[in-house]
Design a protein around this motif. Structure first.
Motif, PDB file in Angstrom:
ATOM      1  N   GLY A  39      29.913  35.652  42.364  1.00 35.66           N
ATOM      2  CA  GLY A  39      30.746  36.041  43.491  1.00 35.66           C
ATOM      3  C   GLY A  39      32.154  36.408  43.035  1.00 35.66           C
ATOM      4  O   GLY A  39      32.392  36.805  41.890  1.00 35.66           O
ATOM      5  N   GLU A  40      33.094  36.281  43.951  1.00 33.05           N
ATOM      6  CA  GLU A  40      34.484  36.668  43.712  1.00 33.05           C
ATOM      7  C   GLU A  40      35.341  35.426  43.546  1.00 33.05           C
ATOM      8  O   GLU A  40      35.577  34.691  44.508  1.00 33.05           O
ATOM      9  N   PRO A  41      35.849  35.145  42.330  1.00 34.74           N
ATOM     10  CA  PRO A  41      36.733  33.975  42.153  1.00 34.74           C
ATOM     11  C   PRO A  41      38.032  34.168  42.925  1.00 34.74           C
ATOM     12  O   PRO A  41      38.415  35.291  43.266  1.00 34.74           O
ATOM     13  N   PRO A  42      38.753  33.082  43.185  1.00 33.58           N
ATOM     14  CA  PRO A  42      40.047  33.202  43.871  1.00 33.58           C
ATOM     15  C   PRO A  42      41.014  34.095  43.103  1.00 33.58           C
ATOM     16  O   PRO A  42      41.006  34.139  41.870  1.00 33.58           O
ATOM     17  N   ALA A  43      41.869  34.806  43.858  1.00 32.88           N
ATOM     18  CA  ALA A  43      42.795  35.757  43.234  1.00 32.88           C
ATOM     19  C   ALA A  43      43.743  35.061  42.264  1.00 32.88           C
ATOM     20  O   ALA A  43      44.048  35.599  41.193  1.00 32.88           O
ATOM     21  N   ALA A  44      44.219  33.862  42.640  1.00 35.88           N
ATOM     22  CA  ALA A  44      45.160  33.161  41.761  1.00 35.88           C
ATOM     23  C   ALA A  44      44.511  32.819  40.423  1.00 35.88           C
ATOM     24  O   ALA A  44      45.147  32.900  39.368  1.00 35.88           O
TER      25      ALA A  44
END
Length: 383
Positions: free
Chosen positions: A286-291
């Protein structure tokens, strides 16, 4: 002794005192007043002076009010309209005076009420039979009324003082918070500036050195190196312009690198002549957190830059593991460094700050002839 007032405030206080004297003075002149009206004029002038000084110097105003009251009692005069100035003076001692003047005004309110009562019932002109069992109830009522009036004036000033202090405290907190936010933003921009410039210059220097030697034997290799230099320099220039725009204007964060940009970073390092191996296991789900993506990119960028600058052409190994609750990354390259000196530069400090901001930790140390940067960043459950 004297408070700092604006010219407008000084003029207003002076005009109020003059109007107060002009209004209360004629009230003393009656056909039956005679000599008492002449004696009351100095008292009215002193009270008007106390009114004019009430904000400029609350301590002097309180002293002037007491002087006018004592002069009035010494002359045996009856209560006058100018005595209203005492209420305004007590208000300002509580609102604007120093801590000492504040409590002197508090004491003056109660002492003044007692003095007023004793003067009215024991004075030569107003005894009315003096203080006796018959006049005692009236004296107590007078004491309570005078104490209430003087105490109310002081209390109103104390409330205003508390409001002003609360406002000043709030403004100081807001200024401190704004300065802290500005400092954090400057640190972030400085960290980004270091990462962009250091990495780009390291690639440019490596390509320039390689092109200088390759041009003698292979002109095509020199052209390729110059193309890489041009691309890297243009990208760095665009990033620097974006960071300077953020520094110059109060705007939101600009575009930040993500995991998808790592391939471009690897390509730049390989183009600089580094034998780079990448091992990603497991891959991100999936998409990891932006930070976390920003932190991973910047840490890898700085670690690869250090390997490029200090690795002396040795191979560099990158390991990335995207686990459900964390991401682990490690960058290793052969190195002759035995210990990391204290204060060894902004790069290691910047990587540690980025890991800490993401809630993780980072260790950079030499071990068994290799220099390894290892970071663990929490990511929680990814989408």
């Amino acid at each position: 002794m004297f408070r700092r007032l604006t010219t407008t405030q000084l003029v207003v206080d002076l005009v109020v005192a003059v109007v107060f004297l002009a209004v209360t003075g004629p009230m003393l002149i009656t056909p039956q007043s005679g000599l008492s009206a002449a004696w009351s004029i100095p008292v009215s002038v002193v009270m008007a002076g106390a009114l004019a000084l009430r904000r400029l110097s609350p301590s002097l105003a309180l002293a002037a009010a007491w002087a006018g009251a004592l002069l009035q009692m010494a002359l045996g005069l009856s209560p006058m309209p100018s005595n209203i100035a005492i209420l305004a003076v007590l208000y300002t001692t509580a609102a604007y005076g120093t801590r000492l003047v504040l409590w002197l005004g508090f004491a003056s309110a109660f002492v003044g009420a007692l003095v007023i009562t004793l003067y009215l019932f024991l004075g030569p002109a107003f005894a009315g039979g003096g203080l006796s069992w018959h006049t005692l109830p009236l004296a107590l009522v007078t004491l309570l009324a005078a104490g209430f009036a003087l105490g109310l004036a002081w209390t109103c000033g104390a409330l205003v003082r508390s409001t002003l202090r609360t406002r000043d405290t709030l403004l100081a907190q807001q200024r401190a918070q704004a300065e802290a936010q500005a400092e954090q933003e400057r640190v972030r921009i400085a960290r980004d500036m270091h990462d962009v410039v250091a990495h780009s210059l390291a690639v440019v220097i490596a390509q320039a050195d390689g092109a200088r030697y390759a041009a003698r034997a292979d002109p095509d290799a020199a052209a390729t190196a110059l193309g890489t230099i041009s691309t890297t320099a243009r990208a760095a220039l665009a990033d620097v312009r974006l960071l300077l725009t953020q520094l110059r204007h109060s705007q939101g964060d600009g575009p930040q690198p993500t995991v998808a940009d790592l391939e471009g970073l690897y390509a730049q390092v390989r183009a600089a002549g580094v034998d780079l191996s990448i091992d990603v296991d497991p891959a991100p789900h999936g998409e990891p957190p932006a930070a976390v993506q920003i932190a991973v990119y910047r840490i890898l960028q700085e670690a690869l830059t250090n390997a490029l600058r200090h690795g002396e052409g040795a191979p560099v190994h990158v390991r990335l593991g995207w686990w459900p609750d964390r991401v682990e990354l490690a960058v290793s390259n052969p190195s002759r460094i035995v210990t990391v000196p204290v204060g060894s530069g902004h790069g290691l400090v910047g990587m540690g700050e980025r890991a800490a901001l993401a809630g993780g930790r980072l260790v950079a140390e030499p071990r068994d002839g290799w220099f390894t940067v290892h970071a663990t960043l929490p990511i929680g459950a990814v989408a």
